[in-house]
Design a protein around this motif. Structure first.
Motif, PDB file in Angstrom:
ATOM      1  N   ILE A  27       0.847  -1.197   0.000  1.00 28.93           N
ATOM      2  CA  ILE A  27       0.000   0.000   0.000  1.00 28.93           C
ATOM      3  C   ILE A  27       0.882   1.246   0.000  1.00 28.93           C
ATOM      4  N   PHE A  28       1.913   1.243   0.847  1.00 28.14           N
ATOM      5  CA  PHE A  28       2.837   2.376   0.897  1.00 28.14           C
ATOM      6  C   PHE A  28       3.455   2.624  -0.477  1.00 28.14           C
ATOM      7  N   ALA A  29       4.003   1.564  -1.070  1.00 26.97           N
ATOM      8  CA  ALA A  29       4.701   1.709  -2.348  1.00 26.97           C
ATOM      9  C   ALA A  29       3.758   2.187  -3.448  1.00 26.97           C
ATOM     10  N   LEU A  30       2.612   1.554  -3.567  1.00 33.02           N
ATOM     11  CA  LEU A  30       1.681   1.927  -4.631  1.00 33.02           C
ATOM     12  C   LEU A  30       1.145   3.343  -4.434  1.00 33.02           C
ATOM     13  N   SER A  31       1.013   3.752  -3.178  1.00 33.01           N
ATOM     14  CA  SER A  31       0.609   5.142  -2.903  1.00 33.01           C
ATOM     15  C   SER A  31       1.675   6.113  -3.394  1.00 33.01           C
ATOM     16  N   ARG A  32       2.938   5.801  -3.105  1.00 31.19           N
ATOM     17  CA  ARG A  32       4.043   6.662  -3.535  1.00 31.19           C
ATOM     18  C   ARG A  32       4.181   6.708  -5.050  1.00 31.19           C
ATOM     19  N   LEU A  33       3.716   5.641  -5.710  1.00 32.15           N
ATOM     20  CA  LEU A  33       3.789   5.580  -7.170  1.00 32.15           C
ATOM     21  C   LEU A  33       2.543   6.166  -7.827  1.00 32.15           C
ATOM     22  N   ASN A  34       1.627   6.697  -7.000  1.00 36.37           N
ATOM     23  CA  ASN A  34       0.355   7.227  -7.511  1.00 36.37           C
ATOM     24  C   ASN A  34      -0.360   6.193  -8.379  1.00 36.37           C
ATOM     25  N   ALA A  35      -0.386   4.955  -7.871  1.00 37.78           N
ATOM     26  CA  ALA A  35      -0.935   3.846  -8.632  1.00 37.78           C
ATOM     27  C   ALA A  35      -2.378   3.506  -8.244  1.00 37.78           C
ATOM     28  N   GLY A  36      -3.062   4.433  -7.625  1.00 39.34           N
ATOM     29  CA  GLY A  36      -4.480   4.259  -7.337  1.00 39.34           C
ATOM     30  C   GLY A  36      -4.800   3.135  -6.370  1.00 39.34           C
ATOM     31  N   VAL A  37      -4.084   3.057  -5.265  1.00 35.07           N
ATOM     32  CA  VAL A  37      -4.330   2.012  -4.274  1.00 35.07           C
ATOM     33  C   VAL A  37      -5.272   2.533  -3.191  1.00 35.07           C
ATOM     34  N   ASP A  38      -6.088   1.649  -2.649  1.00 34.43           N
ATOM     35  CA  ASP A  38      -7.030   1.989  -1.586  1.00 34.43           C
ATOM     36  C   ASP A  38      -6.336   1.788  -0.234  1.00 34.43           C
ATOM     37  N   PRO A  39      -6.153   2.848   0.555  1.00 29.73           N
ATOM     38  CA  PRO A  39      -5.487   2.709   1.849  1.00 29.73           C
ATOM     39  C   PRO A  39      -6.424   2.287   2.988  1.00 29.73           C
ATOM     40  N   THR A  40      -7.679   2.033   2.696  1.00 35.88           N
ATOM     41  CA  THR A  40      -8.667   1.694   3.727  1.00 35.88           C
ATOM     42  C   THR A  40      -8.231   0.556   4.647  1.00 35.88           C
ATOM     43  N   PRO A  41      -7.566  -0.500   4.142  1.00 35.84           N
ATOM     44  CA  PRO A  41      -7.168  -1.582   5.060  1.00 35.84           C
ATOM     45  C   PRO A  41      -6.271  -1.120   6.203  1.00 35.84           C
ATOM     46  N   LEU A  42      -5.611   0.012   6.038  1.00 35.52           N
ATOM     47  CA  LEU A  42      -4.746   0.510   7.109  1.00 35.52           C
ATOM     48  C   LEU A  42      -5.546   1.028   8.302  1.00 35.52           C
ATOM     49  N   ARG A  72       0.070  -0.933  14.761  1.00 33.55           N
ATOM     50  CA  ARG A  72      -0.332   0.479  14.793  1.00 33.55           C
ATOM     51  C   ARG A  72       0.791   1.370  14.267  1.00 33.55           C
ATOM     52  N   ALA A  73       2.026   1.071  14.669  1.00 35.60           N
ATOM     53  CA  ALA A  73       3.175   1.858  14.220  1.00 35.60           C
ATOM     54  C   ALA A  73       3.358   1.734  12.707  1.00 35.60           C
ATOM     55  N   LEU A  74       3.200   0.532  12.191  1.00 33.22           N
ATOM     56  CA  LEU A  74       3.351   0.317  10.754  1.00 33.22           C
ATOM     57  C   LEU A  74       2.287   1.105   9.985  1.00 33.22           C
ATOM     58  N   ALA A  75       1.056   1.068  10.455  1.00 31.22           N
ATOM     59  CA  ALA A  75      -0.019   1.814   9.793  1.00 31.22           C
ATOM     60  C   ALA A  75       0.280   3.312   9.837  1.00 31.22           C
ATOM     61  N   ALA A  76       0.746   3.809  10.967  1.00 31.69           N
ATOM     62  CA  ALA A  76       1.075   5.236  11.081  1.00 31.69           C
ATOM     63  C   ALA A  76       2.211   5.604  10.134  1.00 31.69           C
ATOM     64  N   PHE A  77       3.203   4.743   9.994  1.00 30.30           N
ATOM     65  CA  PHE A  77       4.308   5.003   9.070  1.00 30.30           C
ATOM     66  C   PHE A  77       3.809   5.079   7.641  1.00 30.30           C
ATOM     67  N   VAL A  78       2.995   4.102   7.258  1.00 32.17           N
ATOM     68  CA  VAL A  78       2.502   4.051   5.885  1.00 32.17           C
ATOM     69  C   VAL A  78       1.607   5.251   5.571  1.00 32.17           C
ATOM     70  N   MET A 124      -5.679  -1.394  11.029  1.00 33.66           N
ATOM     71  CA  MET A 124      -4.377  -1.544  11.676  1.00 33.66           C
ATOM     72  C   MET A 124      -4.146  -0.473  12.738  1.00 33.66           C
ATOM     73  N   LEU A 125      -4.736   0.696  12.549  1.00 32.80           N
ATOM     74  CA  LEU A 125      -4.545   1.778  13.524  1.00 32.80           C
ATOM     75  C   LEU A 125      -5.168   1.446  14.876  1.00 32.80           C
ATOM     76  N   ASN A 126      -6.146   0.554  14.878  1.00 36.13           N
ATOM     77  CA  ASN A 126      -6.816   0.145  16.112  1.00 36.13           C
ATOM     78  C   ASN A 126      -6.411  -1.251  16.560  1.00 36.13           C
ATOM     79  N   ALA A 127      -5.398  -1.814  15.947  1.00 34.82           N
ATOM     80  CA  ALA A 127      -4.955  -3.163  16.291  1.00 34.82           C
ATOM     81  C   ALA A 127      -4.391  -3.199  17.709  1.00 34.82           C
ATOM     82  N   PRO A 128      -4.556  -4.324  18.396  1.00 36.20           N
ATOM     83  CA  PRO A 128      -4.004  -4.430  19.755  1.00 36.20           C
ATOM     84  C   PRO A 128      -2.477  -4.467  19.778  1.00 36.20           C
TER      85      PRO A 128
END
Length: 93
Positions: free
Chosen positions: A58-73, A85-91, A76-80
């Motif tokens: 998701i991170f890579a495709l976002s940076r490439l403007n490749a039309g990726v949906d970031p919704t799955p992240l 959570r840190a990975l989602a915040a980074f991405v 992750m922001l609410n994961a226990p």
């Protein structure tokens, strides 16, 4: 990072590696280097069994403007697990 021309074949191989960590880092590196030629190699990683790999894709495709949906992240922001959570915040930036 090495020149994208040298990096691209290395990352193409790494994106298909058996190791979760290697696939995840390769995806992030592809995004950081903005190597558009790897978009087709990154798309299948959106359904990888490993969360880290999906987030890296998701991170890579976002940076490439490749039309990726970031919704799955969002989940992750609410994961226990703090590392998820840190990975989602980074991405998400």
């Amino acid at each position: 990072l090495p020149l994208p021309g040298r990096l691209e074949p290395l990352l193409r191989t790494a994106l298909a590696d058996r190791s979760i960590g290697i696939r995840a880092i390769a995806a992030i590196a592809a995004g950081k280097a903005r190597i558009k030629g790897l978009a087709d190699n990154l798309r299948p990683l959106l359904s990888d069994s490993a969360l880290q790999v999906r987030a890296g894709a998701i991170f890579a495709l976002s940076r490439l403007n490749a039309g990726v949906d970031p919704t799955p992240l969002a989940g992750m922001l609410n994961a226990p697990e703090p590392s998820q959570r840190a990975l989602a915040a980074f991405v998400l930036g």
